[in-house]
Design an enzyme around this catalytic site. Structure first.
Site, PDB file in Angstrom:
ATOM      1  N   ARG A  40     -14.632 -16.215  -9.995  1.00 33.48           N
ATOM      2  CA  ARG A  40     -14.214 -14.827 -10.237  1.00 33.48           C
ATOM      3  C   ARG A  40     -15.407 -13.882 -10.412  1.00 33.48           C
ATOM      4  NH1 ARG A  40      -9.022 -13.090 -11.331  1.00 33.48           N
ATOM      5  NH2 ARG A  40      -8.158 -15.128 -11.817  1.00 33.48           N
ATOM      6  N   HIS A  56       0.835   0.401 -13.221  1.00 37.09           N
ATOM      7  CA  HIS A  56       1.564  -0.817 -13.587  1.00 37.09           C
ATOM      8  C   HIS A  56       3.057  -0.494 -13.682  1.00 37.09           C
ATOM      9  CE1 HIS A  56       2.124  -4.764 -15.326  1.00 37.09           C
ATOM     10  NE2 HIS A  56       2.942  -4.199 -16.198  1.00 37.09           N
ATOM     11  N   GLY A  66       0.791  -1.228   0.000  1.00 37.11           N
ATOM     12  CA  GLY A  66       0.000   0.000   0.000  1.00 37.11           C
ATOM     13  C   GLY A  66       0.824   1.280   0.000  1.00 37.11           C
TER      14      GLY A  66
END
Ligand code: GAR
Length: 210
Positions: free
Chosen positions: A65, A109, A12
Site C-alpha cells: 500500500r 461518501h 465515474g
C-alpha cells in the site's frame, strides 16, 4: 481556475457531474487529470470524451500500500492540483498520503457520516429502519470516513425503497452536493483548520447546507 485531480475506481458519475459543472461554468475549475486504479473504470471513458488526460495506476502492480500511495502522490504532484477529489475511489489511503494532501483531499461518501462508514451503506440504512439517509462530502483525514463534513445532502427513505432505488436517489443527490461543496472550497468559503471544516462566515461545519 482551480485545478482538480479526480481519483476514481468505477462508473465515474460523480466525476461526470464535476466535469459538467466545470464546463457549464458553475464551478470555476478545470479537471486537469483523472486517475483510476482500475483500467476498466467507465469513468476513464467519460474523461476521455471530455478530453481530460487520464492515467491508470493499478494497485496490484505495487508490492504494498505505501508503494502504491507513493506513486499515486507523485502522479498527483505532477499535475499540481489545488484539490484532490476522490469520486468513488475505492482504496484506503495511508496516513502518509493523507497528510501530504491534508486540507486539499476531499471525498464523497454515501451516508450521513458519522453513520455508516465503510461499505454497503444503503443496505445498512435500510436494515436499521432509518427514515433519512444521505451523502457526505468531507475532508479526508487519516481515519477512514471520519474527516470533518463539508456538506451533507439528506433525503427521506421511502417505505418501498430497495437498496437499488435508494442508491439511485443518493447518486442524484451526490451529483448536486459534490459540485456545490467544491464550489464552496474553491471560493474559500470553507477550509480545513484544526481538524475541522472551518467556514469563514462562522457557520457550523456539519450543518446541512442545501
Ligand atoms: C458514490 O456513491 C460514492 O459516494 C461512493 O462510490 C460511488 C461512486 O459512484 N464512494 C464510496 O463508497 C467511498 N467509500 P460514481 O463512480 O458513479 O461516482
Amino acid at each position: 481556475k482551480a485545478r482538480l485531480c479526480v481519483l476514481i475506481s468505477g462508473s465515474g458519475s460523480n466525476l461526470q457531474a464535476i466535469m459538467d459543472a466545470c464546463r457549464g461554468h458553475i464551478l470555476n475549475a478545470t479537471v486537469v487529470q483523472v486517475i483510476s486504479n482500475r483500467a476498466d473504470a467507465h469513468g476513464l471513458i467519460r474523461a476521455q470524451q471530455a478530453q481530460i488526460p487520464t492515467e491508470v495506476l493499478n494497485h496490484k502492480t505495487f508490492a504494498d500500500r505505501p508503494g502504491f500511495d507513493a506513486a499515486l502522490a507523485d502522479h498527483i504532484d505532477q499535475c499540481n492540483p489545488d484539490f484532490v477529489v476522490l469520486a468513488g475511489f475505492m482504496r484506503i489511503l495511508t496516513p502518509g498520503f493523507v497528510e501530504r494532501f491534508l486540507g486539499r483531499l476531499i471525498n464523497i461518501h454515501p451516508s450521513l457520516l458519522p453513520k455508516y462508514p465503510g461499505l454497503d451503506t444503503h443496505a445498512r440504512a435500510l436494515a436499521a429502519g432509518d427514515q433519512e439517509h444521505g451523502a457526505t462530502v468531507h475532508f479526508v483525514t487519516p481515519t477512514v470516513d471520519a474527516g470533518p463534513p463539508i456538506v451533507q445532502g439528506i433525503l427521506d427513505v421511502l417505505p418501498d425503497d430497495s437498496v437499488d432505488t435508494l442508491k439511485a436517489r443518493i447518486h442524484q443527490l451526490e451529483h448536486v452536493i459534490y459540485p456545490h461543496a467544491l464550489d464552496q472550497l474553491i471560493k474559500g468559503n470553507v477550509c480545513y483548520r484544526q481538524q475541522k471544516a472551518y467556514w469563514t462566515d462562522g457557520r457550523e461545519s456539519n450543518s446541512p447546507d442545501i
